[in-house]
Design a protein around this motif. Structure first.
Motif, PDB file in Angstrom:
ATOM      1  N   SER A 142       0.833  -1.205   0.000  1.00  0.00           N
ATOM      2  CA  SER A 142       0.000   0.000   0.000  1.00  0.00           C
ATOM      3  C   SER A 142       0.867   1.253   0.000  1.00  0.00           C
ATOM      4  CB  SER A 142      -0.899   0.018   1.233  1.00  0.00           C
ATOM      5  OG  SER A 142      -0.127   0.227   2.407  1.00  0.00           O
ATOM      6  N   GLN A 143       0.241   2.376  -0.377  1.00  0.00           N
ATOM      7  CA  GLN A 143       0.970   3.643  -0.354  1.00  0.00           C
ATOM      8  C   GLN A 143       1.359   4.022   1.065  1.00  0.00           C
ATOM      9  OE1 GLN A 143      -0.944   6.799  -2.506  1.00  0.00           O
ATOM     10  NE2 GLN A 143      -0.937   5.705  -4.456  1.00  0.00           N
ATOM     11  N   GLN A 144       0.531   3.674   2.033  1.00  0.00           N
ATOM     12  CA  GLN A 144       0.860   3.974   3.424  1.00  0.00           C
ATOM     13  C   GLN A 144       2.090   3.189   3.869  1.00  0.00           C
ATOM     14  OE1 GLN A 144      -0.467   6.373   5.367  1.00  0.00           O
ATOM     15  NE2 GLN A 144       1.214   5.858   6.759  1.00  0.00           N
ATOM     16  N   GLU A 145       2.175   1.910   3.479  1.00  0.00           N
ATOM     17  CA  GLU A 145       3.345   1.102   3.823  1.00  0.00           C
ATOM     18  C   GLU A 145       4.606   1.669   3.167  1.00  0.00           C
ATOM     19  OE1 GLU A 145       2.158  -3.480   4.352  1.00  0.00           O
ATOM     20  OE2 GLU A 145       1.376  -2.584   2.504  1.00  0.00           O
ATOM     21  N   HIS A 156       5.337  10.376  -6.222  1.00  0.00           N
ATOM     22  CA  HIS A 156       6.403   9.552  -6.802  1.00  0.00           C
ATOM     23  C   HIS A 156       5.819   8.468  -7.709  1.00  0.00           C
ATOM     24  CE1 HIS A 156       9.638  11.452  -4.712  1.00  0.00           C
ATOM     25  NE2 HIS A 156       9.192  11.122  -3.512  1.00  0.00           N
ATOM     26  N   ILE A 157       4.731   7.839  -7.283  1.00  0.00           N
ATOM     27  CA  ILE A 157       4.098   6.793  -8.090  1.00  0.00           C
ATOM     28  C   ILE A 157       3.536   7.390  -9.379  1.00  0.00           C
ATOM     29  CG2 ILE A 157       2.128   5.210  -8.192  1.00  0.00           C
ATOM     30  CD1 ILE A 157       2.668   4.563  -5.252  1.00  0.00           C
ATOM     31  N   SER A 158       2.965   8.574  -9.271  1.00  0.00           N
ATOM     32  CA  SER A 158       2.456   9.251 -10.469  1.00  0.00           C
ATOM     33  C   SER A 158       3.594   9.516 -11.456  1.00  0.00           C
ATOM     34  CB  SER A 158       1.783  10.577 -10.078  1.00  0.00           C
ATOM     35  OG  SER A 158       1.380  11.292 -11.221  1.00  0.00           O
ATOM     36  N   ASN A 159       4.738   9.950 -10.922  1.00  0.00           N
ATOM     37  CA  ASN A 159       5.897  10.194 -11.783  1.00  0.00           C
ATOM     38  C   ASN A 159       6.384   8.905 -12.441  1.00  0.00           C
ATOM     39  OD1 ASN A 159       5.923  12.928 -11.224  1.00  0.00           O
ATOM     40  ND2 ASN A 159       7.369  12.736  -9.528  1.00  0.00           N
ATOM     41  N   ALA A 203       9.732   4.676   3.586  1.00  0.00           N
ATOM     42  CA  ALA A 203      10.556   5.766   3.067  1.00  0.00           C
ATOM     43  C   ALA A 203      10.708   6.906   4.068  1.00  0.00           C
ATOM     44  CB  ALA A 203       9.951   6.288   1.769  1.00  0.00           C
ATOM     45  N   GLY A 204       9.843   6.941   5.083  1.00  0.00           N
ATOM     46  CA  GLY A 204       9.904   8.028   6.055  1.00  0.00           C
ATOM     47  C   GLY A 204       9.370   9.335   5.485  1.00  0.00           C
ATOM     48  N   ILE A 205       8.395   9.236   4.592  1.00  0.00           N
ATOM     49  CA  ILE A 205       7.784  10.415   3.988  1.00  0.00           C
ATOM     50  C   ILE A 205       6.271  10.296   4.093  1.00  0.00           C
ATOM     51  CG2 ILE A 205       9.694  10.833   2.397  1.00  0.00           C
ATOM     52  CD1 ILE A 205       8.164   9.425   0.210  1.00  0.00           C
ATOM     53  N   THR A 206       5.542  11.335   3.649  1.00  0.00           N
ATOM     54  CA  THR A 206       4.087  11.306   3.745  1.00  0.00           C
ATOM     55  C   THR A 206       3.487  10.453   2.637  1.00  0.00           C
ATOM     56  OG1 THR A 206       3.810  13.259   2.345  1.00  0.00           O
ATOM     57  CG2 THR A 206       4.113  13.635   4.711  1.00  0.00           C
ATOM     58  N   ARG A 207       2.234  10.031   2.866  1.00  0.00           N
ATOM     59  CA  ARG A 207       1.538   9.224   1.864  1.00  0.00           C
ATOM     60  C   ARG A 207       1.329  10.029   0.580  1.00  0.00           C
ATOM     61  NH1 ARG A 207      -3.546   8.192   0.087  1.00  0.00           N
ATOM     62  NH2 ARG A 207      -4.113   6.014  -0.371  1.00  0.00           N
ATOM     63  N   SER A 208       1.053  11.337   0.730  1.00  0.00           N
ATOM     64  CA  SER A 208       0.840  12.168  -0.460  1.00  0.00           C
ATOM     65  C   SER A 208       2.121  12.275  -1.294  1.00  0.00           C
ATOM     66  CB  SER A 208       0.367  13.565  -0.056  1.00  0.00           C
ATOM     67  OG  SER A 208       1.319  14.204   0.788  1.00  0.00           O
TER      68      SER A 208
END
Length: 359
Positions: free
Chosen positions: A19-22, A37-40, A27-32
């Motif tokens: 999941s994006q939350q996982e 990054h996934i969009s890129n 990564a130590g970053i926000t879900r947004s």
């Protein structure tokens, strides 16, 4: 692709249902931020559609050395057991890294497997590879380990007087480590290895990989690691002395050069490109052979010519080039490399290579 995007793509490759939350927590970053990054990655073609349907990118894997080179040159003749005024310079080196750097400049997507410590040198290597687009996301970082370092001192004439090499870190590039990166290796279009890694790891590659394995002997001291596996290699790029060692044939003229190639090919080796310095490259496979003269170029520094030539041989293979075309590409890359004071000529590119070849 950025280093963070490579990291996220690697985790998705390991677990397509993550999941994006996982991903955010890893990564130590926000879900947004993960969503961005996934969009890129989707825009760049690495992920196709929802559910993280992955496209298999075309890439090559390089396995080998990454060094921090520290060199000092005295301003006057060296005085033993004393402090000598001069200049000290640091730069990134290592045969595997140099080959990967050149391959990246030639437009190849490169994944570099190596080992480094958790020191400042490792940080510098990671930053440099990120800038160059060399994927080190699956390289091995050894806690408490010392990143491979090459320390040398030269006199005022530029000739090396003394050197110390600390490369014990490569003992961690074990068959078990390579097995843990099996998916990456199996999906590569080709694998390039140098002989800084242990002999048993080279043997594991040759025993387990179905993709072509290219080998750079590095030096006569390390070239012996290739003797037991010559017949399982696709491409070998030795210099004259290394070819003599591996073939058992002293090379003194064209006839003995052919005999050395015969001995190497008799093991089952697919192709060999013997660098003859100023006399060009002698290339041979099971269908023929050719001796190609050097391309003209302004000689500034020959240090990185061999690494550039191996990178160009890999590039030529991916381009579907024949034996003579590959030899010409290797020589053209060497000519470009020697025209720079740096080990890697930043002007190296596929366009520069084909232009030098007259294509």
């Amino acid at each position: 692709m950025t280093q963070r995007e490579r990291e996220i793509l690697h985790w998705i490759e390991e677990d397509p249902l993550i999941s994006q939350q996982e991903l955010a927590e890893r990564a130590g970053i926000t879900r947004s931020s993960v969503a961005v990054h996934i969009s890129n990655l989707m825009k760049k073609g690495y992920i196709a559609g929802k559910g993280y349907v992955l496209r298999n990118p075309s890439y090559a894997a390089v396995i080998g050395g990454v060094n921090m080179d520290i060199g000092g040159r005295s301003s006057a003749p060296l005085v033993a057991e004393d402090s000598n005024p001069g200049k000290v310079r640091m730069s990134l080196g290592g045969v595997g890294r140099n080959i990967a750097h050149n391959m990246s400049l030639l437009g190849i997507d490169v994944r570099l497997l190596t080992a480094f410590g958790d020191d400042l040198y490792a940080q510098k290597i990671a930053a440099s590879c990120g800038e160059l687009g060399i994927d080190i996301s699956q390289a091995l970082q050894v806690p408490g380990g010392a990143t491979s370092t090459y320390l040398f001192i030269s006199g005022s004439d530029g000739d090396m007087a003394l050197a110390v090499s600390d490369m014990d870190i490569y003992e961690h590039v074990t068959p078990a480590y390579l097995q843990s990166r099996r998916a990456l290796l199996d999906n590569a279009q080709l694998i390039v290895t140098d002989t800084n890694i242990p002999a048993e790891s080279i043997a594991w590659l040759c025993d387990n990989m179905k993709v072509p394995v290219f080998a750079d002997p590095v030096s006569t001291a390390k070239a012996v690691k290739l003797k037991p596996v010559l017949g399982r290699l696709h491409t070998l790029k030795p210099n004259r002395i290394e070819a003599e060692l591996l073939s058992g044939v002293p090379i003194t003229d064209e006839a003995s050069l052919n005999a050395a190639a015969d001995a190497l090919l008799a093991t089952g080796l697919r192709r060999v490109f013997i660098s003859m310095g100023g006399d060009g490259i002698f290339a041979a496979d099971h269908a023929g052979r050719v001796h190609v003269p050097c391309f003209k170029g302004e000689m500034v520094n020959t240090t990185g010519c061999g690494d550039a030539s191996m990178a160009a041989a890999a590039w030529a293979y991916l381009e579907g080039t024949d034996l003579i075309g590959t030899a010409r590409a290797a020589l053209a890359a060497g000519a470009i490399a020697m025209e720079s004071a740096e080990t890697i000529n930043p002007r190296m590119s596929a366009e520069a290579l084909t232009a030098r070849m007259g294509l």
